[in-house]
Design a protein around this motif. Structure first.
Motif, PDB file in Angstrom:
ATOM      1  N   PRO A   1       0.809  -1.051   0.047  1.00 35.14           N
ATOM      2  CA  PRO A   1      -0.016  -0.031   0.221  1.00 35.14           C
ATOM      3  C   PRO A   1       0.816   1.337  -0.075  1.00 35.14           C
ATOM      4  O   PRO A   1       0.423   2.443  -0.562  1.00 35.14           O
ATOM      5  N   SER A   2       1.948   1.267   0.371  1.00 37.49           N
ATOM      6  CA  SER A   2       3.069   2.463   0.647  1.00 37.49           C
ATOM      7  C   SER A   2       4.216   1.733   0.184  1.00 37.49           C
ATOM      8  O   SER A   2       5.206   1.637   0.885  1.00 37.49           O
ATOM      9  N   GLY A   3       4.350   1.297  -0.953  1.00 39.54           N
ATOM     10  CA  GLY A   3       5.813   0.684  -1.667  1.00 39.54           C
ATOM     11  C   GLY A   3       6.482   1.426  -2.463  1.00 39.54           C
ATOM     12  O   GLY A   3       6.262   2.644  -2.572  1.00 39.54           O
ATOM     13  N   GLY A   4       7.679   0.921  -2.654  1.00 39.15           N
ATOM     14  CA  GLY A   4       8.587   1.521  -3.575  1.00 39.15           C
ATOM     15  C   GLY A   4       8.565   1.259  -5.037  1.00 39.15           C
ATOM     16  O   GLY A   4       7.547   0.720  -5.385  1.00 39.15           O
ATOM     17  N   ASN A   5       9.097   1.881  -5.663  1.00 44.07           N
ATOM     18  CA  ASN A   5       9.280   1.816  -7.206  1.00 44.07           C
ATOM     19  C   ASN A   5       9.915   0.876  -7.855  1.00 44.07           C
ATOM     20  O   ASN A   5      10.054   0.625  -9.103  1.00 44.07           O
ATOM     21  N   LEU A   6      10.649   0.038  -7.027  1.00 35.89           N
ATOM     22  CA  LEU A   6      11.489  -1.063  -7.430  1.00 35.89           C
ATOM     23  C   LEU A   6      11.070  -2.314  -7.412  1.00 35.89           C
ATOM     24  O   LEU A   6      11.263  -3.457  -8.285  1.00 35.89           O
TER      25      LEU A   6
ATOM     26  N   ILE B   1      15.592  -6.420  -6.600  1.00 38.49           N
ATOM     27  CA  ILE B   1      16.463  -5.763  -5.645  1.00 38.49           C
ATOM     28  C   ILE B   1      16.489  -6.631  -4.325  1.00 38.49           C
ATOM     29  O   ILE B   1      15.656  -7.437  -4.198  1.00 38.49           O
ATOM     30  N   GLU B   2      17.840  -6.487  -3.701  1.00 31.99           N
ATOM     31  CA  GLU B   2      18.057  -7.343  -2.606  1.00 31.99           C
ATOM     32  C   GLU B   2      16.980  -7.335  -1.642  1.00 31.99           C
ATOM     33  O   GLU B   2      16.508  -8.232  -0.989  1.00 31.99           O
ATOM     34  N   GLN B   3      16.665  -5.800  -1.193  1.00 32.05           N
ATOM     35  CA  GLN B   3      15.651  -5.623  -0.033  1.00 32.05           C
ATOM     36  C   GLN B   3      16.489  -5.912   1.392  1.00 32.05           C
ATOM     37  O   GLN B   3      15.505  -6.162   2.135  1.00 32.05           O
ATOM     38  N   GLY B   4      17.695  -5.897   1.063  1.00 30.15           N
ATOM     39  CA  GLY B   4      18.415  -5.995   2.543  1.00 30.15           C
ATOM     40  C   GLY B   4      19.563  -5.158   2.296  1.00 30.15           C
ATOM     41  O   GLY B   4      20.118  -4.660   1.281  1.00 30.15           O
TER      42      GLY B   4
ATOM     43  N   PHE C   1      19.054 -13.074  -9.879  1.00 33.76           N
ATOM     44  CA  PHE C   1      20.129 -12.112  -9.618  1.00 33.76           C
ATOM     45  C   PHE C   1      19.616 -11.079  -8.519  1.00 33.76           C
ATOM     46  O   PHE C   1      18.526 -10.619  -8.592  1.00 33.76           O
ATOM     47  N   PHE C   2      20.430 -10.553  -7.766  1.00 35.76           N
ATOM     48  CA  PHE C   2      19.942  -9.402  -6.876  1.00 35.76           C
ATOM     49  C   PHE C   2      21.124  -8.325  -7.116  1.00 35.76           C
ATOM     50  O   PHE C   2      22.122  -8.305  -7.407  1.00 35.76           O
ATOM     51  N   VAL C   3      20.469  -6.966  -7.094  1.00 34.29           N
ATOM     52  CA  VAL C   3      21.317  -5.750  -7.075  1.00 34.29           C
ATOM     53  C   VAL C   3      20.766  -5.046  -5.644  1.00 34.29           C
ATOM     54  O   VAL C   3      20.152  -5.337  -5.022  1.00 34.29           O
ATOM     55  N   PRO C   4      21.937  -4.082  -5.232  1.00 32.41           N
ATOM     56  CA  PRO C   4      21.800  -3.735  -3.931  1.00 32.41           C
ATOM     57  C   PRO C   4      20.540  -2.626  -3.731  1.00 32.41           C
ATOM     58  O   PRO C   4      20.117  -2.144  -4.599  1.00 32.41           O
TER      59      PRO C   4
ATOM     60  N   ASN D   1       8.649   0.382   1.144  1.00 27.86           N
ATOM     61  CA  ASN D   1       8.960   1.772   1.759  1.00 27.86           C
ATOM     62  C   ASN D   1       9.218   2.764   0.305  1.00 27.86           C
ATOM     63  O   ASN D   1       9.919   2.486  -0.544  1.00 27.86           O
ATOM     64  N   PRO D   2       8.527   4.097   0.466  1.00 25.10           N
ATOM     65  CA  PRO D   2       8.860   4.903  -0.733  1.00 25.10           C
ATOM     66  C   PRO D   2      10.174   5.238  -0.718  1.00 25.10           C
ATOM     67  O   PRO D   2      10.760   5.579  -1.627  1.00 25.10           O
ATOM     68  N   ALA D   3      11.136   5.304   0.248  1.00 23.25           N
ATOM     69  CA  ALA D   3      12.505   5.501   0.299  1.00 23.25           C
ATOM     70  C   ALA D   3      13.376   4.382  -0.473  1.00 23.25           C
ATOM     71  O   ALA D   3      14.394   4.710  -0.375  1.00 23.25           O
ATOM     72  N   GLU D   4      12.647   3.305  -0.918  1.00 20.55           N
ATOM     73  CA  GLU D   4      13.245   2.289  -1.370  1.00 20.55           C
ATOM     74  C   GLU D   4      14.140   2.904  -2.568  1.00 20.55           C
ATOM     75  O   GLU D   4      13.722   3.625  -3.564  1.00 20.55           O
ATOM     76  N   TYR D   5      15.518   2.665  -2.734  1.00 23.96           N
ATOM     77  CA  TYR D   5      16.259   3.044  -3.900  1.00 23.96           C
ATOM     78  C   TYR D   5      17.535   2.326  -4.124  1.00 23.96           C
ATOM     79  O   TYR D   5      18.092   1.531  -3.223  1.00 23.96           O
TER      80      TYR D   5
END
Length: 427
Positions: free
Chosen positions: A94-99, A199-202, A374-377, A385-389
């Motif tokens: 509901p309040s997710g990131g763009n990736l 994305i790794e998510q960690g 594959f994971f990227v950082p 979270n909207p701060a996902e980057y």
């Protein structure tokens, strides 16, 4: 050995195109404070699907769906062999990131765009899959689309599941199919391989200062609910020695489990006490019932079994233990991982190896065909979270590695060997 086409295609991946398309997808369900709310089969998600489908047609691709509203975007090969598949999901929290999920889909589409631009036609078809309801934030459980693709009989058990407004999955699926009546439906088909980029998510990759990870597998998980029983009484008049305090019992039980978990290797251990419910939940009343949940994850089946034993040991007349979800660890295909490594070496990309602590659609696909990730950082490890980057350069590197790997796999006349021959996967 690489045949060279994969390295050539990697050179056609455009960081600018990748970032532009991620930004365009992020407009569907965009939140004022940043991030996105685009839940499964919502109006916003259906609009995003329409945009993806139009884009696919401009690339000369065929688009199909299935009964569970998964999308399959196919670029034909020279021969009608089982396809090499990538992709992920476009539904969000509901309040997710763009990736989260979106990156894997858009990177897969960028690979198809690059193939068209380069005029490269592979031996096998290459497909981008968009799996329905991976997040599970609107309908439970998560990863519905991929799980029902692998085991179609699951769909009938999902159809009556409702969202918070009482809309059933069956109703939402009907609306989706009505929106896109021109899409042909197909049943689950054989796949040569499935490679998911995510994305790794960690925080591990960022802390290791590595741009890319080869994902070895996904941790197994146990979800338990523990209910501790006591007796309500007045907080001011009941002596401590005479109390049957459910909350005190629950705290002692949780502490016991934490101490036992401390005996396990810390690097792969994940133990979370996520939800607490107290009755009567009054400031001046001793609790008569305290319920809490545990999320326990580990990559080793023996450790998961040890935890199961501990949970049974705490079960008593006044402690009720219930396992509410269980999934075994998933080991990804070693031949695919070797192919991924060969591609990253050829592209001079430094890699790490990781085991995923989060669920992904690849968890279910692994029982259908050779699968890997594959994971990227993720910056500061933040996701959901909207701060996902993630640094655009890392997103670009991941897409190049994916392009190389997909192309090399799609040019192999003989498919990758499945490492679980008792499971259904045709090559």
């Amino acid at each position: 050995m690489l045949d060279g086409a994969g390295i050539e295609l990697a050179g056609h991946i455009s960081q600018q195109q990748l970032m532009d398309k991620l930004a365009q997808l992020a407009r569907f369900g965009a939140l004022e404070q940043g991030g996105v709310n685009r839940q499964a089969l919502s109006t916003e998600e259906l609009d995003a699907r329409a945009w993806l489908i139009d884009w696919a047609y401009t690339l000369g691709c065929e688009v199909m769906t299935d009964d569970c509203a998964n999308l399959f975007i196919r670029r034909a090969g020279l021969e009608d062999l089982p396809p090499v598949v990538t992709g992920s999901h476009i539904d969000t929290q509901p309040s997710g990131g763009n990736l989260d999920g979106c990156y894997g889909v858009i990177a897969g589409m960028e690979c198809l765009r690059a193939l068209a631009q380069a005029g490269i036609t592979t031996l096998r078809p290459i497909e981008v899959a968009v799996w329905m309801n991976e997040e599970g934030s609107r309908f439970s459980p998560g990863a519905m689309g991929s799980s029902a693709f692998v085991q179609p009989q699951r769909l009938i058990n999902y159809l009556n599941n409702q969202d918070a407004q009482g809309v059933t999955l069956a109703q939402a699926l009907a609306r989706c199919h009505q929106r896109f009546p021109h899409l042909p439906r197909r049943a689950a088909l054989p796949m040569t391989a499935f490679v998911e980029l995510h994305i790794e998510q960690g925080p591990v990759l960022e802390q290791a200062n590595k741009p890319l990870a080869l994902v070895q597998g996904i941790q197994g998980v146990r979800w338990y609910q523990v209910t501790c029983l006591g007796q309500s009484a007045h907080a001011g008049t009941t002596p401590m020695a005479d109390r049957k305090d459910a909350m005190s019992l629950a705290r002692q039980t949780a502490q016991q489990l934490e101490k036992q978990a401390e005996t396990l290797p810390a690097d792969q251990l994940r133990l979370t006490f996520g939800r607490w419910d107290i009755e009567p939940n009054a400031i001046n009343t001793i609790a008569s019932r305290a319920t809490f949940t545990l999320d326990f994850r580990h990559e080793n089946p023996a450790v998961l079994a040890q935890f199961d034993d501990w949970m049974q040991q705490i079960s008593a007349e006044n402690v009720i233990v219930e396992c509410i979800f269980s999934h075994s660890p998933v080991a990804f295909n070693t031949q695919l991982l070797a192919q991924q490594y060969a591609c990253t070496q050829a592209l001079q990309i430094e890699t790490a190896t990781l085991t995923s602590g989060a669920f992904h659609d690849a968890m279910h696909l692994a029982s259908h065909c050779p699968t890997s990730m594959f994971f990227v950082p993720s910056h500061n490890g933040i996701s959901h979270n909207p701060a996902e980057y993630t640094d655009p350069q890392y997103l670009y590197i991941g897409a190049k590695a994916l392009a190389c790997c997909l192309t090399e796999l799609a040019n192999q006349p003989i498919g990758v060997t499945h490492e679980h021959p008792h499971l259904s996967c045709l090559l």
